[in-house]
Design an enzyme around this catalytic site. Structure first.
Site, mmCIF file in Angstrom:
data_model
loop_
_atom_site.group_PDB
_atom_site.id
_atom_site.type_symbol
_atom_site.label_atom_id
_atom_site.label_comp_id
_atom_site.label_asym_id
_atom_site.label_seq_id
_atom_site.Cartn_x
_atom_site.Cartn_y
_atom_site.Cartn_z
ATOM 1 N N GLU A 158 38.153 44.584 33.407
ATOM 2 C CA GLU A 158 37.066 44.931 34.325
ATOM 3 C C GLU A 158 36.773 46.432 34.380
ATOM 4 O O GLU A 158 36.887 47.063 35.447
ATOM 5 C CB GLU A 158 37.373 44.420 35.734
ATOM 6 C CG GLU A 158 37.520 42.918 35.824
ATOM 7 C CD GLU A 158 37.736 42.425 37.254
ATOM 8 O OE1 GLU A 158 37.841 43.252 38.180
ATOM 9 O OE2 GLU A 158 37.787 41.200 37.434
ATOM 10 N N GLU A 340 39.483 35.214 34.313
ATOM 11 C CA GLU A 340 39.794 35.138 35.754
ATOM 12 C C GLU A 340 38.714 34.334 36.445
ATOM 13 O O GLU A 340 37.517 34.523 36.194
ATOM 14 C CB GLU A 340 39.799 36.517 36.431
ATOM 15 C CG GLU A 340 41.019 37.330 36.218
ATOM 16 C CD GLU A 340 40.983 38.666 36.955
ATOM 17 O OE1 GLU A 340 40.355 38.756 38.034
ATOM 18 O OE2 GLU A 340 41.559 39.618 36.412
HETATM 19 O O1 IFM Z 1 42.716 40.856 42.237
HETATM 20 C C1 IFM Z 1 41.586 41.110 41.466
HETATM 21 C C2 IFM Z 1 41.981 41.408 40.038
HETATM 22 O O2 IFM Z 1 42.875 42.466 39.957
HETATM 23 C C3 IFM Z 1 40.762 41.770 39.225
HETATM 24 N N1 IFM Z 1 39.731 40.766 39.387
HETATM 25 C C4 IFM Z 1 39.395 40.333 40.708
HETATM 26 C C5 IFM Z 1 40.644 39.947 41.470
HETATM 27 C C6 IFM Z 1 40.264 39.501 42.907
HETATM 28 O O3 IFM Z 1 39.671 40.542 43.590
#
Ligand code: IFM
Length: 425
Positions: A158, A340
């Site tokens: 990210e 994710e």
């Molecule tokens: O916890 C985070 C993760 O580190 C990166 N993506 C989003 C998740 C939830 O906020």
């Protein structure tokens, strides 16, 4: 084989921040600065995964996943970000990878999930071009140790969120509030991705991905102002990080009034062929016309359920996002992995999480893309950055007083779901 996995990140779960030679990261500094993290929480102990990883790997084996996405803490491997390698830090990941392989779980490490060594931040962090080269050197060190057992690697997690929250707004480490002057952070991360990809390939790595956080951008109305603002936001959130990697060019950034420091040859380095694109999806974003000096404004998405974090739940947004990536990049879009997806809810009988995961898995299957994997965020309740331990994203509940792990209803649901899948969905 389709990858079904869970995802975590080093600073969010490991703890043991001063053990075995680990150096300080920007998150250690930030979380120990009063007022930065809710209730002064830190990742000092987190889920104590550094010591309890065998139990956590056993939980994954019990769940039936065939892959695990975790991140490697750069300051464990190189305490000052460059120079001497800390073999004891590498040993930890060596043990973790072995434990996963013994259980038939494919290790999928991410090299950078925001815990930059503090010493590199002191030299400018990702605002400095030198960090890109340091990142590649670190990637080479980790690959040398683990590439014999690790097939798939992710360079960055990210980069959009890290740029905006860490350097633009200052609500994440390193806490710089530069607004659009943070844009060079995008380029230096992208360059770091390209250089690290070259280093990984040189070490014989088979599969390299980058993970981008992407959102479908919904204009607040059909007015030309709202449409233009939505396009601008789409450039910042999605295209700034996908275009250079997939097309070898940056989108038009003139709306932000800041030049990014691209040098000859950088874009070729960034656009290395990839074996997959990692996508983190949580929710769509509604955008309206400019306000308060910004070229866009955020509008609430109403009429849908929200998570404990207040994030709108829109499973079809995942299908929409994947189809829009295909429409934009066509054959340049490599296989896609959802690296994710998940939600924050309290309680052990987390029926909302079950509905969330079920809805998103169904939605992603409707998209017309070459989809190769899905990782739930997250295996464990963990340190949710500026929210500390207040947002619980885990399939497994963690009592942070005792470190007791208790699988939630969603864990048992996912176990049955995975049992019912054929190996190559
Ligand atoms: O916890 C985070 C993760 O580190 C990166 N993506 C989003 C998740 C939830 O906020």
């Amino acid at each position: 084989m389709f990858l079904w996995g869970t995802a975590t990140a080093s600073y969010q779960i490991e703890g043991a921040v001063t053990e075995d030679g680990r150096g300080p990261s920007v998150w250690d500094t930030f979380s120990h600065t009063p007022g930065r993290v809710r209730d002064g929480h830190t990742g000092d102990v987190a889920c104590d995964h550094y010591h309890r990883y065998p139990e956590d790997v056993a939980l994954m084996a019990g769940l039936g996943v065939n892959a695990y996405r975790f991140s490697i803490a750069w300051p464990r491997v190189m305490p000052t970000g460059a120079g001497p390698v800390n073999q004891a830090g590498l040993d930890f990941y060596d043990r973790l990878v072995d434990a996963l392989c013994e259980r038939g779980i494919a290790p999928v490490p991410t090299l950078f999930h925001w815990d930059l060594p503090q010493a590199l931040e002191d030299e400018g962090g990702w605002l400095s071009r030198g960090t890109s080269r340091r990142f590649a050197d670190y990637a080479a060190v980790v690959a040398e140790r683990l590439a014999d057992r690790v097939r798939m690697w992710i360079t960055l997690n990210e980069p959009f969120v890290h740029m905006v929250e860490g350097y633009g707004l200052g609500i994440h480490a390193p806490g710089r509030a530069l607004m659009f002057d943070a844009l060079p952070v995008a380029h230096h991360q992208m360059l770091g991705h390209g250089l690290a990809t070259q280093a990984l390939r040189a070490a014989g790595v088979e599969q390299v991905l980058i993970t981008n956080n992407c959102t479908p951008v919904w204009p607040a109305s059909d007015s030309p102002e709202d449409l233009a603002a939505a396009e601008t936001y789409d450039i910042l959130h999605n295209r700034l990080f996908n275009d250079p990697v997939l097309t070898g060019a940056y989108p038009d950034l003139s709306a932000f009034g800041v030049e990014i420091p691209v040098r000859p040859g950088d874009l070729e380095t960034i656009a290395q062929p990839l074996d997959g694109l990692g996508i983190n999806y949580y929710n769509p974003t509604r955008i309206g016309s400019p306000r308060d000096g910004l070229p866009f404004r955020f509008e609430e998405i109403s009429g849908v359920p929200t998570t404990a974090f207040g994030w709108p739940v829109v499973p079809d947004g995942l299908r929409e996002l994947l189809d829009s990536l295909k429409a934009r990049y066509g054959d340049a879009l490599p296989p896609v992995y959802i690296t994710e997806n998940g939600c924050s809810y309290d309680g052990l009988d987390d029926q909302e999480r079950i509905a969330y995961l079920d809805g998103h898995i169904r939605a992603m299957r409707q998209a017309d893309v070459d989809l190769r994997g899905y990782f739930v965020w997250s295996l464990l309740d963990n340190f949710e950055w500026a929210e500390g331990y207040h947002q619980r994203f885990g399939l497994v509940h963690v009592d942070f007083e005792t470190q007791r792990r208790t699988p939630k209803a969603s864990y048992h649901w996912l176990r049955k779901f995975l049992e019912a899948q054929s190996t190559d969905t």
